[in-house]
Structure formats: C-alpha cells, structure tokens
Write a protein that holds these residues in place. Structure first.
Motif, PDB file in Angstrom:
ATOM      1  N   LYS A  86       0.855  -1.405  -0.390  1.00 51.05           N
ATOM      2  CA  LYS A  86      -0.140   0.123  -0.025  1.00 51.05           C
ATOM      3  C   LYS A  86       0.793   1.607  -0.136  1.00 51.05           C
ATOM      4  N   LYS A  87       0.046   2.200  -0.546  1.00 46.45           N
ATOM      5  CA  LYS A  87       0.687   3.567  -1.024  1.00 46.45           C
ATOM      6  C   LYS A  87       0.789   4.499   0.809  1.00 46.45           C
TER       7      LYS A  87
ATOM      8  N   SER B 103       8.243   1.279   1.565  1.00 48.85           N
ATOM      9  CA  SER B 103       6.996   2.190   1.244  1.00 48.85           C
ATOM     10  C   SER B 103       8.795   3.977   1.188  1.00 48.85           C
TER      11      SER B 103
END
Length: 430
Positions: free
Chosen positions: A4-5, A354
């Motif tokens: 996920k961002k 990330s």
C-alpha cells in the motif's frame, strides 16, 4: 498485508538520516544533508510542528531550519532542550527552545568561544527564528508565521571518533537521566562524557571495527554495545561484564553466519519494574536465497534470552521501541517499514518498499505530547525517514472491541430465540 502507499508527511530538500520526537515541546526533529561535497545539497536540522487532523490523520509544517554548514547530521539524540548531533567525527551539541521573535534575536548577541573540560565551546550561533526556512515542498518562501518560534544555539562539540582515515560517529545516546552522553564510531571506541559538564568519564576499545549501536539501561547499570565483529557486549562502566549469545538458542545457526545490528532497552507495559532488551541480527553474507533476519527479546535485568523470532528476509537497517514498550519498529535497506508486537514478536503492520531506499531512522510518537493526545485514535504511530528525503508516518488504527457483557447479552438473546423457535416449530419440544 498487501502493498500500500503511505503518503509523505514531509519532504526535505536533502537526504534524511535521523528523526527524533521531543515529548516536552511536541517537536519532530529531522536531520541530514549532502555532506561536504559541493553538490548544492544543504545540510540542516528541521524542526516540524506535528498536528492531529481528525481522529487518524496528521499534518506537519516547518517551524525552523537550522543550517549545519558543511557537515551533515548522520545521527542524533534529543534531551531536555538539547540535541547531540553526530557530524563526521564530532558530536555537536545544540541548545533549542521555543521562544518569541525578540528572544531569538537576543540569542544572536551571544559570542566568544570558551574552553571547558575537554570540549570546545562554540560561539553562540543563535539562529534567527525562521532563517533558512524551507516549506514541505522545498520552496524557500512561505515560512509559516507563528507567534512561537524556535531558537537554536550551537553550544559545544567533542571529538567522538579518532579513526585516522575517515572518522565518523555512528551512534549517540543520552542516558535515561541525561547525566551521561555516550558515543560510538568507526574506531571501535565507546566514549562517555558527564553531562552537561562534558568531562570525559570513559574512553575504551569496545569492538574490533565499527560500533553499530549502543544503549544504556535505566539507572545506568548496563551499557550494551553492538559491533561489526559479531559481538554484543554488556559493560559495567568500562569493564566487560558479559557477551550475549543469541545463537545458543538456535542450534541450527552457526555463530559467524549472523552479526548484531541494533540494540534497544524497552519498558514492559503494566509492569513497572520489568525491563526488556531487544536486539536485531542480520546475515553476515547474503546468499542467492536470502536467509531471514531475527529479533531477540532479552530480560533486561538478568540479560537472559526470552524469545527469538524471524522478521523477514529483507535486511534490517533500523530499530525503534515505543515509549510504552508495547511495539517495535523495523526499517529495511530496501525501504520497507514494519511494526511488531513486543510481547510476542509478531508482525502487526508492514509496508513493502514504502521508501524505495534504505530506511535510516525510526521514531515512535509518544503517548502524549504537550499534555495532549497526538496519536489520535491510533493504537500507535511510527515516523520513518530515508535517503529519499521523505518523512512518513505509519499508523495502526485502534482495534474496536465489544464489551464482554454485551457479548454475553447477545449470546443469551440468541439462546432464548432458538428455544422459542424450536418450541414454535415443534410443539411440546420443552
């Protein structure tokens, strides 16, 4: 958890190497730079104002930028109103405080270097609050106009590494009571100064090769050091007390296949007198099929191993422990960030790459800052910085629980409903 961002909380105009949170002022302090090379990348320490937006989100704005000339801050420790910053082979001390604009201007009048103990006192370089300011987008204008400003004064420095080829301080810590300043560097020496007098107390060879990390227990009883020589040593003063042997609980692992990377003491939630030590072990050599890294939890008093667990095949680059001792934060050389439960060493949160490049430092938000809850409705929140100039905030939302009495009530209602239904369908059932 899938990839996920994580949105950037703040982006600096230089590579970031360290992040700390000052619980007394509520400031988030980040530092880094391009070093002495003439690339046009500045070296600075940024002071950020962190604000809670709603129940879960946060925003950060730049309050002040302190220029560190030609030296990048590679590591730092924050005490009450003071920053100890590792810059090349020196540890530079900077006093900071929240002040009015008039007080900040008065700080510029301080001057004249003095000699105190074995530390060189620097001229009082009190920054005018807001100078060299940079907005989160990197622009040099639009500095946030605040009635409260940050005043920074470079006060002293000590030589913390004496490597004749390339001196570099690798780690710095204040003792929990802030009576000692401790540093380690590439020459393998641990140096301990009394604080704030900066009178040198100890200077001893702790490891062959570089110091990777160090930490000191409450009461200054145990000093734990980690080096590139495969050793994790426990010291009483400057005397070696013992060496930790994590691999003795893992019979399938040879002693020289892993080395220690980091060590941190941590509290135990709801156990006032309990203490834990956490260490990270990474493979000494990388294979085509990467072996896992390991986390080990030790009893902080007896220093006996309690639990060891794998923490993925990405090489760990940084470790942090929450102020309550409930969570551990891990960063990797590939930019991933993870949060583990300290009790079980189980992974609670993970974002793959990330940052996309090595995570250089981590810091948990404290339970409260300036008397207010800054975490919001999050169970925990972890700051991460990397060479990509980004500062991110990783949040774990508070899990919702049903009260036990409510669960029992619904169970009772369900049982009564089933009995009534059976009685209706099959008269004479009861």
């Amino acid at each position: 958890m899938g990839k996920k961002k994580v949105p950037d909380l703040y982006r600096a105009p230089f590579p970031l190497y360290s992040v700390k949170v000052d619980p007394d002022t509520g400031l988030v302090i980040i530092a880094g730079g391009g070093g002495a090379s003439k690339t046009g990348i500045k070296n600075a320490v940024h002071f950020l104002d962190l604000q809670l937006v709603g129940e879960y989100q946060h925003s950060a704005s730049l309050l002040h930028s302190h220029d560190t000339d030609t030296r990048a801050t590679m590591n730092m420790a924050v005490g009450k109103g003071v920053i100890a910053a590792g810059q090349d082979g020196t540890c530079c001390l900077m006093q900071f405080k929240q002040c009015t604009q008039k007080e900040a201007k008065d700080a510029n009048k301080d001057g004249k270097s003095k000699q105190q103990g074995n530390a060189r006192l620097r001229a009082g370089k009190g920054d005018k609050c807001g100078q060299d300011g940079v907005t989160p987008s990197g622009n040099m204008s639009d500095m946030k106009d605040e009635t409260i400003h940050i005043s920074v004064t470079a006060s002293a420095e000590v030589q913390s590494d004496l490597n004749p080829q390339d001196p570099l301080q690798k780690v710095v810590r204040f003792s929990p009571d802030q009576s000692l300043l401790l540093t380690g560097g590439t020459d393998g020496h641990i140096r301990v100064w009394e604080f704030p007098s900066l009178k040198k107390k100890f200077d001893f060879k702790a490891h062959e090769g570089e110091i990777e990390d160090l930490d000191i227990s409450p009461g200054n009883k145990h000093l734990v050091t980690v080096g590139r020589d495969f050793a994790c040593s426990v010291w009483s003063g400057n005397q070696l007390s013992m060496s930790l042997k994590w691999h003795e609980t893992m019979s399938q692992i040879d002693e020289k296949t892993y080395r220690y990377l980091a060590c941190r003491f941590g509290k135990v939630e709801d156990q006032k007198d309990a203490l834990r030590l956490y260490t990270v072990q990474i493979p000494h050599k990388r294979d085509r099929k990467p072996p896992p890294c390991y986390l080990t939890k030790w009893d902080g008093r007896s220093l006996l191993a309690m639990l060891t667990a794998p923490c993925g095949t990405e090489v760990i680059s940084s470790l942090a422990v929450s102020d309550s001792g409930t969570f551990l934060g891990l960063g990797t050389v590939t930019g991933s960030v993870a949060i583990y439960i300290a009790f079980s060493l189980q992974r609670l949160y993970y974002v793959h790459e990330s940052h996309g490049i090595v995570v250089t430092d981590l810091a948990f938000l404290p339970h409260s800052m300036k008397g207010k809850n800054i975490k919001g409705n999050n169970e925990t929140a972890l700051l991460s910085v990397a060479v990509d100039s980004r500062c991110q905030l990783h949040r774990v939302a508070r899990r919702r629980y049903f009260p036990v009495w409510l669960v029992l009530f619904f169970c009772g209602v369900l049982v009564v409903g089933v009995v009534l239904l059976l009685q209706h369908l099959f008269p004479g059932f009861i």
